[in-house]
Design a protein around this motif. Structure first.
Motif, short mmCIF file in Angstrom:
data_model
loop_
_atom_site.label_atom_id
_atom_site.label_comp_id
_atom_site.label_asym_id
_atom_site.label_seq_id
_atom_site.Cartn_x
_atom_site.Cartn_y
_atom_site.Cartn_z
N GLN A 48 53.99 85.56 39.78
CA GLN A 48 54.46 86.65 40.63
C GLN A 48 55.45 86.19 41.70
O GLN A 48 55.93 87.01 42.48
N ALA A 49 55.75 84.90 41.76
CA ALA A 49 56.57 84.36 42.83
C ALA A 49 58.05 84.71 42.63
O ALA A 49 58.56 84.66 41.51
N ASP A 102 43.61 96.57 27.08
CA ASP A 102 44.00 97.95 27.34
C ASP A 102 43.35 98.41 28.65
O ASP A 102 42.34 97.87 29.08
N PRO A 103 43.91 99.47 29.31
CA PRO A 103 45.01 100.31 28.82
C PRO A 103 46.38 99.73 29.12
O PRO A 103 46.57 99.05 30.13
N GLU A 104 47.32 100.01 28.24
CA GLU A 104 48.70 99.61 28.42
C GLU A 104 49.35 100.53 29.45
O GLU A 104 49.15 101.75 29.41
N PRO A 105 50.11 100.00 30.41
CA PRO A 105 50.78 100.86 31.38
C PRO A 105 51.79 101.79 30.69
O PRO A 105 52.42 101.42 29.70
N ARG A 106 51.93 102.98 31.22
CA ARG A 106 52.83 103.98 30.63
C ARG A 106 54.23 103.85 31.20
O ARG A 106 54.42 103.42 32.33
N GLY A 144 52.17 97.89 35.48
CA GLY A 144 53.57 98.10 35.12
C GLY A 144 54.56 97.78 36.22
O GLY A 144 55.77 97.88 36.01
N ALA A 145 54.09 97.37 37.41
CA ALA A 145 55.01 97.03 38.50
C ALA A 145 55.72 95.72 38.18
O ALA A 145 55.06 94.73 37.83
N ILE A 195 55.84 89.68 32.85
CA ILE A 195 56.94 89.92 33.78
C ILE A 195 56.68 91.17 34.61
O ILE A 195 57.43 91.48 35.53
N ARG A 196 55.59 91.87 34.29
CA ARG A 196 55.12 93.01 35.09
C ARG A 196 53.61 92.90 35.23
O ARG A 196 52.94 92.24 34.43
N SER A 197 53.07 93.59 36.21
CA SER A 197 51.62 93.60 36.41
C SER A 197 50.96 94.49 35.36
O SER A 197 51.63 95.18 34.57
#
Length: 589
Positions: free
Chosen positions: A459-460, A252-256, A498-499, A493-495
Motif C-alpha cells: 500500500q506504500a 469473495d466478494p469481489e468489489p464491484r 476496490g480502493a 493494486i487495489r484493496s
C-alpha cells in the motif's frame, strides 16, 4: 511516524574503527567497507527452519567500543529457542565477525549460522579458494547467473577488487557459495552448511553453534568515487512489453465496478484444489484475455485435463502454461499431457512454459523443458531471502540481469515475466504440505491467500516508483509481457473494497502504452531508471527515482537531453511530441 516503506528498512547506525566501517541494520552487518570501499555486501547470522523459512532475530542492547561491537540476538521463530551474540572486532587491516548461539531446545533446521554476502560487481573477478584440506583452486565469481553452486568446500576465499587484496577465512563449518542473483538478490552468498549434507538437521537442547569470518585487506582502493551520473540514454529497439495483472486470490466478494487494467489477466489454477473452476470463472468474468498457469498433479489425471480443456475452449485465452507441482517448472511430461488433452478437445491456445517460482528453477532445470514452447515464463519475487527495503531496491538492477538471461534462453520465442510480487506466493522449498481451500467456491480464496504472505509495502506510495523502475529494468528486447501483483485484495493494486493503492496509477500508466516501440536504457547507479515507449506521433518516457533524495534525471533521446527533477522515491511520466524520424512507427504500424 515512519511509513511502511521506511519501517521496513529497520533501524540502522554506522560504526567506524580505523579504516573499517559498516552499517548495523538490525541484526545485519551491512556495507562492510575498508577505507570507504565496500568489501562485503553484508554479514549476518541466519536461522532457517525445516521448510527454509527465515526466522527473525530480536536484537538486544548493542554494545559499541572503539574496536568492536556486540549484538545480542534471540530467535523464537518457527519453534526455535536460540540465544546468541554477534561480535565484531577490528584490528588494523583485519576485521573478524564471530557468531555464537545456544539452542534452548531441540530444533530442526536447514541452516543456522553465518552467511557472507559479496557485492555483485565482483562478477567475473578471479577467485582463489582454499579448501579444508589446505589445497587451493583458482576460479572466478560467475559472470552470468550461475544455476548451481559455483564454489564448494570452502575454508577461505581470496580475491582482488579495485586495488585491494582481500582474504576471508571461514571457521566453524564447511562453507560453499551460491549465486543469489537467481532470486534477484544483489549478492553472491557464502554460507554453511553444504547442501550435499542431509537436511533438516537437529540442534539438540544446549547445543552451541560457533562460526566466524575473518577478513584481511591489503593495498589501497584505486580511484575515487566521484559524482554519480544522472544521465540515461534511451534508444529504440524491440517492443514495449504488454502489461498485465494477476487475478485476485482473495476471498469473495469481489468489489464491484472495478476498471480493467492491462492487456491480460494471469490466473494460476492448482488442479489439486477443489475451487480451481471457480477461480477460472471469476478471472474470465473480468473480460480480459487470460494468461492461464496450471499446476498439474502427477501423474496427470485424464479427467482433470478433460475438465480443464473443456472449460478453456470458449474463453479468450492468450496462452497456457503448465507446471509440475514438485519441481515448479514445465517438465516435458506435464506439457505433453496438456497438449494431448488440448488436441483431443480441439483447443489451440499457445502453450508456453518455464518456472512458476523463481528464475532459479528455470536456470537449473532448463534442460527439462520442451524445446518447442511458444514462449518462456518466469515468476519473480525479490523478498525471498530477506525482507528489508534495501533488498527491494537493490533487486531492481538484478531484475535486468534475469531478464537478459531469460531472453538468451528463450531464443526466438517471447519471454513473459510474472507474476511479479513482493513476497513469494508459495514456499517452493517447503518440506511440509501447504494448507489449501476445502470449498468449491471462493469464500475462502485460493492460491496465495493460503500459501503466500502479505507485505505492508503493498500500500506504500513508494511501491509505484519501484514498479516503474522494475519495468524499466525488465523491458529488454525479447520480453513480451510483464504481469504485476493481483487485481485487488491484500496482494493487489487495489484493496478488497476496490480502493486503488498508489501502485495502481503506475501500472495503469504503463498499461496505456500499446503497440509501441521500446525505448530502453541503462541506469547509471541502480537508483534512477527510465524507460520509454515510441508511438507514431509521440514518445512517453517513464522515470523513477529510488534514491532517498531528489535527483535530476537527464534523459537523452534523439540527441536531445531533457532534465527532469524527480523527487525521492517517486516517479514521473514525460510526453514528448516529435516529428517523424527514421525508425519511428507511422500511424499505419
Amino acid at each position: 511516524m515512519p511509513t511502511a516503506w521506511e519501517s521496513s528498512r529497520g533501524p540502522s547506525r554506522r560504526w567506524r574503527s580505523g579504516p573499517w566501517s559498516l552499517v548495523l541494520r538490525g541484526d545485519e552487518l551491512a556495507q562492510v567497507a575498508w577505507n570507504e570501499r565496500t568489501v562485503l555486501r553484508g554479514v549476518r547470522a541466519v536461522v532457517r527452519d525445516r521448510d527454509w523459512r527465515t526466522g527473525e532475530w530480536t536484537v538486544g542492547a548493542v554494545a559499541e567500543s572503539d574496536d568492536g561491537i556486540e549484538v545480542p540476538v534471540r530467535s523464537r521463530s518457527f519453534g526455535a529457542d536460540l540465544t546468541g551474540t554477534i561480535r565484531v572486532l577490528a584490528r588494523g587491516d583485519t576485521l573478524s565477525v564471530e557468531f555464537v548461539a545456544v539452542s534452548g531446545g531441540e530444533f530442526d533446521t536447514n541452516r543456522t549460522g553465518l552467511v557472507v554476502l559479496h557485492p555483485p560487481r565482483l562478477a567475473g573477478a578471479d577467485l582463489v579458494v582454499t579448501h579444508p584440506d589446505g589445497t587451493r583452486e583458482t576460479t572466478r565469481f560467475p559472470l552470468t547467473i550461475s544455476p548451481h553452486q559455483p564454489v564448494s568446500d570452502i575454508a577461505a576465499l581470496a580475491w582482488n577488487d579495485a586495488g585491494m587484496r582481500i582474504r576471508a577465512d571461514l571457521a566453524g563449518d564447511v562453507f560453499e557459495m551460491e549465486d543469489q542473483r537467481n532470486w534477484t538478490d544483489a549478492s553472491f552468498k557464502t554460507y554453511s552448511r553444504p547442501l550435499a549434507l542431509p537436511f533438516p538437521y537437529r540442534l539438540a537442547a544446549g547445543e552451541q553453534v560457533r562460526q566466524s569470518v575473518t577478513v584481511r585487506v591489503t593495498g589501497r582502493p584505486s580511484g575515487t568515487a566521484g559524482r554519480v551520473s544522472d544521465r540515461i540514454e534511451l534508444t529504440p529497439g524491440g517492443r514495449f512489453p504488454a502489461i498485465g495483472v494477476a487475478a485476485s486470490t482473495a476471498p469473495d466478494p469481489e468489489p464491484r465496478g472495478l476498471p480493467r487494467v492491462g492487456r491480460s489477466m494471469l490466473v494460476e489454477l492448482d488442479l489439486a484444489t477443489p475451487n480451481w473452476p471457480a477461480a477460472l470463472v471469476r478471472a474470465a468474468e473480468r473480460g480480459l484475455p487470460l494468461d492461464v498457469r496450471v499446476v498439474l498433479p502427477t501423474p496427470p489425471e485424464p479427467s482433470l485435463l478433460r475438465d480443464l480443456t473443456e472449460r478453456l475452449r470458449p474463453l479468450a485465452v492468450e496462452r497456457v502454461a503448465v507446471f509440475d507441482p514438485a519441481s515448479h517448472v514445465s517438465e516435458k511430461d506435464v506439457v505433453t499431457a496438456l497438449r494431448d488433452a488440448m488436441a483431443r478437445a480441439g483447443v489451440t491456445h499457445p502453450v508456453v512454459g518455464g518456472s512458476r517460482s523463481h528464475f532459479t528453477e528455470l536456470n537449473r532445470r532448463l534442460g527439462q523443458l520442451p524445446g518447442d514452447l511458444a514462449g518462456v515464463t518466469v515468476a519473480m519475487t525479490p523478498l525471498f531471502h530477506e525482507l528489508g527495503t534495501a533488498q527491494l531496491v537493490e533487486s531492481v538492477a538484478m531484475q535486468r540481469l534475469v531478464a537478459r538471461q531469460a531472453v538468451s534462453y528463450a531464443g526466438d520465442v517471447p519471454v513473459h515475466i510474472g507474476p511479479i510480487t513482493l513476497r513469494p506466493r508459495f514456499n517452493d522449498a517447503a518440506a511440509s504440505a501447504a494448507a489449501g481451500p476445502a470449498r468449491s467456491d471462493l469464500t475462502e480464496g485460493y492460491g496465495a491467500e493460503f500459501t503466500g504472505a502479505v507485505d505492508p509495502r503493498q500500500q506504500a506510495p513508494e511501491l509505484a516508483a519501484w514498479t516503474i523502475a522494475g519495468a524499466a529494468a525488465l523491458a529488454v528486447p525479447g520480453v513480451a509481457g510483464l504481469t504485476y501483483f493481483e487485481e485487488w485484495g491484500p496482494r493487489g493494486i487495489r484493496s478488497a473494497s476496490g480502493a486503488p493503492y498508489p501502485v495502481a496509477a503506475a501500472i495503469t500508466a504503463l498499461a496505456r502504452v500499446d503497440a509501441a516501440t521500446l525505448l530502453g536504457g541503462e541506469s547509471p547507479d541502480g537508483f534512477v531508471w527510465a524507460v520509454g515507449a515510441r508511438q507514431w506521433d509521440h514518445d512517453v518516457v517513464f522515470m523513477s527515482n529510488l534514491d532517498t533524495s531528489a535527483r535530476t534525471v537527464a534523459v537523452a533521446l534523439d540527441r536531445v537531453v531533457r532534465r527532469v527533477v524527480v523527487p525521492a522515491l517517486s516517479w514521473q511520466a514525460l510526453r514528448v511530441t516529435a516529428p517523424a524520424t527514421p525508425g519511428r512507427p507511422t500511424a499505419r504500424d
